[in-house]
Design an enzyme around this catalytic site. Sequence first.
Site, short mmCIF file in Angstrom:
data_model
loop_
_atom_site.label_atom_id
_atom_site.label_comp_id
_atom_site.label_asym_id
_atom_site.label_seq_id
_atom_site.Cartn_x
_atom_site.Cartn_y
_atom_site.Cartn_z
CB THR A 44 -0.39 4.32 3.77
OG1 THR A 44 -1.58 4.85 3.19
CG2 THR A 44 -0.18 4.92 5.15
CE LYS A 49 -3.86 0.23 2.20
NZ LYS A 49 -4.94 0.33 1.23
CD GLU A 68 11.32 -8.91 2.44
OE1 GLU A 68 11.77 -7.81 2.83
OE2 GLU A 68 11.47 -9.34 1.30
CE1 TYR A 72 3.54 -23.21 -5.21
CE2 TYR A 72 1.90 -23.90 -3.60
CZ TYR A 72 3.19 -23.52 -3.90
OH TYR A 72 4.14 -23.45 -2.92
CD GLN A 128 2.32 -19.84 3.16
OE1 GLN A 128 3.36 -20.45 2.94
NE2 GLN A 128 2.22 -18.56 2.90
#
Length: 188
Positions: free
Chosen positions: A113, A111, A137, A170, A180
């Site tokens: 911001t 984003k 990350e 995938y 996950q």
Amino acid sequence: MAIKSDRWIQRMSEEAGMIEPYCQEQVRRIGDRAIVSYGTSSYGYDVRCAREFKIFTNINSSIVDPKAFDENSFVDVETDVCIIPPNSFALARTVEYFRVPRNVLCICLGKSTYARCGQIINVTPLEPEWEGHVTLEISNTTPLPAKIYANEGIAQMIFLESDEVCAVSYGDRRGKYQKQVGVTLPKT
């Protein structure tokens, strides 16, 4: 390949569980408090950052090796406001759980911001039939400590629908990051 609209995102989330939990509007305030927005936008979905963070540290002088990742390279923190040290980074995850359709590729962008504060959000594309919480990350590129707010917007997902279905998804490959939950570390 076509970018998908807010109506498509809503339909796929309500009918196929593509995003859970799903928020059909753009939330900018909680009560009287302004927040970094999350929810459906015109051509994407703004995800929230959960309260789980793994903040990288060099206290143990470890080498970051994707083939032999040392869990002593970070400190686990559960908090509403994460402070990332200068010129460092943290791993986090989305509040939302994703189920990407077989004919869709999802791209994540940070984003503005956070970008305007020197915080870069990196996520690899969510491939067709990928499922799970998205590991984020978060890089602090500044020489100052930086705040990340849990349960507020952090990145935008953009959905690209192909006019044909991929030959191998995938899910078909049983990818190592499939389904996950929580912040997931590197695997080989």
